[in-house]
Motif scaffolding. Structure first.
Motif, PDB file in Angstrom:
ATOM      1  N   ASN A 151       0.827  -1.201   0.000  1.00  0.00           N
ATOM      2  CA  ASN A 151       0.000   0.000   0.000  1.00  0.00           C
ATOM      3  C   ASN A 151       0.864   1.256   0.000  1.00  0.00           C
ATOM      4  OD1 ASN A 151      -1.626   2.159   1.848  1.00  0.00           O
ATOM      5  ND2 ASN A 151      -3.003   1.011   0.563  1.00  0.00           N
ATOM      6  N   SER A 152       2.029   1.161   0.619  1.00  0.00           N
ATOM      7  CA  SER A 152       2.918   2.313   0.693  1.00  0.00           C
ATOM      8  C   SER A 152       3.835   2.432  -0.520  1.00  0.00           C
ATOM      9  CB  SER A 152       3.767   2.238   1.961  1.00  0.00           C
ATOM     10  OG  SER A 152       2.946   2.128   3.092  1.00  0.00           O
ATOM     11  N   LYS A 153       3.775   1.479  -1.410  1.00  0.00           N
ATOM     12  CA  LYS A 153       4.521   1.473  -2.681  1.00  0.00           C
ATOM     13  C   LYS A 153       6.038   1.359  -2.537  1.00  0.00           C
ATOM     14  CE  LYS A 153       0.901   3.766  -5.308  1.00  0.00           C
ATOM     15  NZ  LYS A 153       0.521   4.737  -6.307  1.00  0.00           N
ATOM     16  N   ASN A 208      -3.184 -10.077   0.258  1.00  0.00           N
ATOM     17  CA  ASN A 208      -3.584  -8.802   0.841  1.00  0.00           C
ATOM     18  C   ASN A 208      -2.506  -7.730   0.834  1.00  0.00           C
ATOM     19  OD1 ASN A 208      -6.049  -9.941   1.455  1.00  0.00           O
ATOM     20  ND2 ASN A 208      -5.309 -10.718   3.410  1.00  0.00           N
ATOM     21  N   SER A 210      -1.464  -5.466  -0.998  1.00  0.00           N
ATOM     22  CA  SER A 210      -1.797  -4.105  -1.421  1.00  0.00           C
ATOM     23  C   SER A 210      -2.584  -3.339  -0.377  1.00  0.00           C
ATOM     24  CB  SER A 210      -2.602  -4.127  -2.707  1.00  0.00           C
ATOM     25  OG  SER A 210      -1.779  -4.507  -3.752  1.00  0.00           O
ATOM     26  N   SER A 211      -3.136  -4.038   0.604  1.00  0.00           N
ATOM     27  CA  SER A 211      -3.889  -3.341   1.652  1.00  0.00           C
ATOM     28  C   SER A 211      -3.018  -3.031   2.847  1.00  0.00           C
ATOM     29  CB  SER A 211      -5.062  -4.187   2.122  1.00  0.00           C
ATOM     30  OG  SER A 211      -5.934  -4.431   1.078  1.00  0.00           O
ATOM     31  N   VAL A 212      -1.816  -3.574   2.867  1.00  0.00           N
ATOM     32  CA  VAL A 212      -0.971  -3.398   4.044  1.00  0.00           C
ATOM     33  C   VAL A 212      -0.202  -2.088   3.914  1.00  0.00           C
ATOM     34  CG1 VAL A 212       0.888  -4.362   5.427  1.00  0.00           C
ATOM     35  CG2 VAL A 212      -0.747  -5.885   4.312  1.00  0.00           C
ATOM     36  N   SER A 213      -0.350  -1.222   4.919  1.00  0.00           N
ATOM     37  CA  SER A 213       0.335   0.051   4.886  1.00  0.00           C
ATOM     38  C   SER A 213       1.523  -0.010   5.845  1.00  0.00           C
ATOM     39  CB  SER A 213      -0.647   1.149   5.290  1.00  0.00           C
ATOM     40  OG  SER A 213       0.045   2.241   5.815  1.00  0.00           O
ATOM     41  N   GLN A 216       1.633   1.851   9.787  1.00  0.00           N
ATOM     42  CA  GLN A 216       1.034   1.337  11.011  1.00  0.00           C
ATOM     43  C   GLN A 216       1.747   0.095  11.528  1.00  0.00           C
ATOM     44  OE1 GLN A 216      -3.198   1.366  10.737  1.00  0.00           O
ATOM     45  NE2 GLN A 216      -3.212   3.381   9.784  1.00  0.00           N
ATOM     46  N   ALA A 218       2.138  -2.759  10.193  1.00  0.00           N
ATOM     47  CA  ALA A 218       1.454  -4.028   9.953  1.00  0.00           C
ATOM     48  C   ALA A 218       2.369  -5.071   9.316  1.00  0.00           C
ATOM     49  CB  ALA A 218       0.230  -3.799   9.074  1.00  0.00           C
ATOM     50  N   ALA A 221       4.428  -6.591  11.902  1.00  0.00           N
ATOM     51  CA  ALA A 221       3.566  -7.382  12.789  1.00  0.00           C
ATOM     52  C   ALA A 221       3.276  -8.752  12.182  1.00  0.00           C
ATOM     53  CB  ALA A 221       2.268  -6.626  13.055  1.00  0.00           C
ATOM     54  N   LEU A 222       3.070  -8.779  10.860  1.00  0.00           N
ATOM     55  CA  LEU A 222       2.830 -10.062  10.197  1.00  0.00           C
ATOM     56  C   LEU A 222       4.004 -11.001  10.437  1.00  0.00           C
ATOM     57  CD1 LEU A 222       1.347  -8.867   6.789  1.00  0.00           C
ATOM     58  CD2 LEU A 222       0.193 -10.300   8.456  1.00  0.00           C
ATOM     59  N   ASP A 371       4.167   0.062  -8.582  1.00  0.00           N
ATOM     60  CA  ASP A 371       2.934  -0.507  -8.056  1.00  0.00           C
ATOM     61  C   ASP A 371       2.154  -1.211  -9.156  1.00  0.00           C
ATOM     62  OD1 ASP A 371       1.346  -0.938  -5.822  1.00  0.00           O
ATOM     63  OD2 ASP A 371       0.004   0.716  -6.328  1.00  0.00           O
TER      64      ASP A 371
ATOM     65  N   ASP B 114      -7.845  -3.367   7.458  1.00  0.00           N
ATOM     66  CA  ASP B 114      -6.641  -4.166   7.273  1.00  0.00           C
ATOM     67  C   ASP B 114      -7.034  -5.653   7.305  1.00  0.00           C
ATOM     68  OD1 ASP B 114      -3.319  -3.874   8.084  1.00  0.00           O
ATOM     69  OD2 ASP B 114      -4.312  -5.809   8.130  1.00  0.00           O
ATOM     70  N   PRO B 115      -6.713  -6.369   6.241  1.00  0.00           N
ATOM     71  CA  PRO B 115      -7.189  -7.751   6.161  1.00  0.00           C
ATOM     72  C   PRO B 115      -6.583  -8.661   7.231  1.00  0.00           C
ATOM     73  CG  PRO B 115      -6.160  -7.067   4.109  1.00  0.00           C
ATOM     74  CD  PRO B 115      -5.939  -5.963   5.084  1.00  0.00           C
ATOM     75  N   PHE B 117      -5.275  -7.609  10.415  1.00  0.00           N
ATOM     76  CA  PHE B 117      -5.459  -7.226  11.816  1.00  0.00           C
ATOM     77  C   PHE B 117      -6.735  -6.408  12.045  1.00  0.00           C
ATOM     78  CE2 PHE B 117      -0.898  -7.581  10.995  1.00  0.00           C
ATOM     79  CZ  PHE B 117      -0.574  -8.572  11.893  1.00  0.00           C
ATOM     80  N   PRO B 131      -8.775  -7.623   0.466  1.00  0.00           N
ATOM     81  CA  PRO B 131      -7.984  -6.400   0.261  1.00  0.00           C
ATOM     82  C   PRO B 131      -8.867  -5.272  -0.259  1.00  0.00           C
ATOM     83  CG  PRO B 131      -7.543  -7.969  -1.482  1.00  0.00           C
ATOM     84  CD  PRO B 131      -8.469  -8.652  -0.524  1.00  0.00           C
ATOM     85  N   LEU B 133      -9.028  -2.098   0.340  1.00  0.00           N
ATOM     86  CA  LEU B 133      -8.337  -0.888  -0.093  1.00  0.00           C
ATOM     87  C   LEU B 133      -7.179  -1.215  -1.026  1.00  0.00           C
ATOM     88  CD1 LEU B 133      -8.232   1.180   3.206  1.00  0.00           C
ATOM     89  CD2 LEU B 133      -9.258   1.892   1.055  1.00  0.00           C
ATOM     90  N   GLY B 134      -6.846  -2.491  -1.147  1.00  0.00           N
ATOM     91  CA  GLY B 134      -5.667  -2.857  -1.911  1.00  0.00           C
ATOM     92  C   GLY B 134      -5.959  -3.353  -3.313  1.00  0.00           C
TER      93      GLY B 134
END
Lengths: 392, 283
Positions: A151-153, A208, A210-213, A216, A218, A221-222, A371, B114-115, B117, B131, B133-134
């Motif tokens: 998400n942050s590219k 997922n 592309s949804s991870v920014s 934060q 994340a 954390a993964l 991206d 967030d998928p 968390f 996803p 937003l992704g």
């Protein structure tokens, strides 16, 4: 002097200077990451800029140099030979030095969760083929093979940087950074994108990414929660993990290694990419030059600064650290610091992150096309064509 | 009487506008000296496919937002209009998003969606672990949803006020004539809400040209994934403050002004708002 928020050790050097020079104090103002670049730009545009400013070196700093806003620093002003030469490259333009490194080395490395890899019967990958094989096994275990904050590219860009460096050697990007737009069409650029898309197609980044920014935390954390097996990220991630999951570190579950090699590629296996360091530069309009030089010379990355950085798990770009490293108390920190120091000392080239190395007007097309390539919205060859068009 | 207002408008409205138009004809990286560019910025912006894609996305956000928000806001407004303690409590809950800043909303939803968390990690809600937003296909609709979440309460408030303005004698008379609830809604409530609807729609349509902060935060400042959520205001910001091309960014800004002005004129003209005829003739 202006710098970024989280530079607490840098702040100590300013405090030390101010204590010794009460009549000519440095006022330090700290800013958040995103605002900072714009604020600095606007301040320079309006001639309201600070005497000393913090930057990433590379093309963005060169913008200011070209506009005549930055003062040259002579080697005698800096005692420049105490710094790692490959790092100084990022603040050297036309043979002249425009910045002094002011914090830790930040090459990009491959982190892994030892427990997750062991559970899946996977060794830390040494080559691209190992990596693909690991991806298959990890997917079967239902973990995300590589944690990526797409998400942050810019985290995605790290893959392209390494893949191109391994495939085509460091010269290809050096040519690009020097302004040769046609070098984007080098076949190794296409091949690097092909490798990235192959990884993505193989499911290396899960569904997922592309949804991870990144902001934060994340993606880290993964990794430490065991939902992901590996992460490619700068060395600052070690401190982040140490802060967010001290238990994970204490158990010795965090592994790290250099980015896998590409057998058959022209690049050297121990070349690295990332951010050599951040730099402090001198505003050419300053009235306080001699005070600033005293500060650069005697306070930036001096002995106690070096100790402070090492204690924080970060290796400053200073030569001859072996004896200091030997005295680090925490064994996990010592292993980590020695690893990073060795990585940088042995690297034949240290490629500055592309988004920092290129002039700022190219950073956005670069991130957007990276991206799109990652999302497979454009073909590997289109990446080079688009970039070459955006640069010329 | 109008002089101070005109002065303020001139100082803070017209002067910057003229500045933007002038700057759109210049070459400036925000750092060095300003150079003359003529119409180069304009021709670059107008021939760039990315501008048209951004404009298309802006229109898409605008139209879908209107289609989603209007019925929901109307329904909520109708629900809240009669007085009652429970309704008042609900109203307070509904209005919560109005009190939050767009940045707070953006960060909250980014974390929620967030998928790994977010809410998708809750047992029983795994179908949400997508996803949202992704994915280039879903991101824009997710953004539109969050925008609706933020702005529906405001428009519901407008409708609530509008409904409370309708004289009850109209309903009483209609009930005497044997009109059911559906007929009363269609024949009295809707026509009486005409101007409220025009106001709300104009605010929604023109306001959607300024959806910037929320999308900026939700997409990590990039209008991503790819360029899937890069609406015109975001494209202007990226051109101006990340690529440091102030001239081109000014051209995009001027384009936005023209577009917004046209839109605003169009809605008022089409709805007959300018005639301002009375809704309560013959009463």
């Amino acid at each position: 002097m202006w710098a970024l928020n989280d530079q607490t050790i840098l702040k100590e050097s300013v405090d030390a200077y101010n204590k010794d020079h009460p009549d000519e104090k440095i006022t330090l103002r700290l800013f958040a990451n995103d605002d900072y670049k714009q604020k600095l730009r606007v301040a320079f545009g309006a001639n309201q800029a600070p005497d000393i400013f913090f930057s990433w070196g590379g093309g963005a700093l060169n913008d200011y140099v070209k506009a005549g806003k930055v003062d040259t620093l002579r080697a005698s002003d800096l005692k420049a030979d105490r710094f790692t030469p490959s790092v100084m490259q990022s603040a050297t333009f036309g043979g002249k030095v425009y910045g002094v490194p002011a914090n830790g080395l930040a090459p990009v490395v491959l982190y892994y969760n030892k427990k997750v890899l062991a559970d899946a019967g996977v060794e830390p990958p040494k080559t691209y083929a190992d990596l693909l094989a690991a991806v298959k096994k990890l997917k079967a275990k239902d973990v995300v093979p590589m944690s990526l904050a797409a998400n942050s590219k810019w985290p995605t860009l790290m893959y392209l940087e390494y893949l191109l460096d391994r495939q085509g050697g460091s010269d290809v990007f050096t040519k690009i950074a020097s302004g040769d737009a046609s070098a984007w069409k080098d076949p190794s650029v296409t091949q690097a994108n092909q490798y990235l898309q192959d990884l993505s197609k193989a499911g290396a980044f899960g569904d997922n990414a592309s949804s991870v920014s990144y902001d934060q935390g994340a993606s880290a954390a993964l990794l430490y929660t065991g939902k992901a097996a590996m992460e490619v990220m700068g060395t600052w991630e070690y401190a982040n993990i140490a802060k967010a999951a001290p238990d994970f570190l204490a158990k010795g579950d965090l592994g790290y290694t250099a980015f896998p090699t590409l057998p058959g590629g022209a690049g050297k296996a121990d070349s690295i990419v990332g951010n050599p360091s951040n730099f402090l530069s001198l505003n050419s309009g300053t009235k306080n030059k001699s005070a600033a030089l005293t500060y650069f010379n005697d306070y930036v990355l001096n002995d106690s600064q070096v100790d402070a950085y090492l204690a924080a798990g970060s290796v400053p770009p200073v030569n001859g650290l072996e004896s200091k490293l030997a005295t680090v108390k925490s064994s996990s920190d010592k292993a980590w610091l020695t690893f990073v120091y060795g990585l940088v000392q042995n690297a034949p080239s240290f490629q500055l992150s592309w988004d920092q190395a290129l002039p700022s007007d190219q950073a956005d097309p670069l991130l957007t096309n990276t991206d799109k390539s990652f999302l497979r919205q454009i073909s590997p060859a289109e990446f080079g064509t688009n970039m070459s068009k955006a640069t010329s | 009487m109008a002089a101070p207002a005109l002065l303020l408008f001139g100082l803070f409205g017209l002067v910057p506008l003229v500045g933007v138009v002038v700057l759109s004809l210049a070459r400036w990286d925000g750092l060095g000296s300003v150079g003359w560019a003529g119409v180069a910025n304009w021709s670059a912006v107008l021939t760039d496919g990315a501008t048209w894609q951004a404009l298309w996305l802006t229109v898409k956000v605008m139209v879908i937002s209107w289609l989603v928000q209007t019925p929901v806001a109307l329904a909520l407004g109708i629900f809240q209009a009669p007085r009652g303690r429970l309704r008042a409590l609900f109203a307070v809950l509904f209005f919560l998003p109005l009190l939050l800043s767009a940045v707070a909303i953006g960060l909250t939803w980014q974390a929620l969606l967030d998928p790994s968390f977010g809410i998708g990690a809750t047992p029983g809600l795994h179908w949400l672990a997508k996803p949202l937003l992704g994915s280039p296909d879903l991101a824009l609709y997710t953004v539109i949803f969050v925008i609706a979440w933020q702005f529906v309460p405001f428009h519901a408030l407008l409708y609530q006020a509008g409904i409370r303005q309708i004289p009850t004698v109209l309903y009483e008379a209609a009930a005497l004539d044997g009109a059911g609830p559906a007929t009363r809604f269609r024949r009295i409530t809707l026509p009486q809400l005409k101007y409220t609807m025009v106001t709300s729609s104009t605010l929604m349509l023109v306001g959607s040209l300024t959806y910037f902060d929320l999308i900026f935060v939700l997409s990590g400042g990039t209008g991503g994934p790819g360029t899937a959520t890069r609406v015109l205001p975001l494209s202007m910001y990226i051109t101006g403050f990340q690529a440091h091309d102030m001239g081109r960014a000014s051209a995009v800004a001027a384009l936005l002004v023209v577009f917004g002005l046209g839109l605003s004129l169009l809605t008022t003209r089409l709805s007959g708002f300018t005639r301002m005829d009375s809704q309560q003739e013959g009463m």
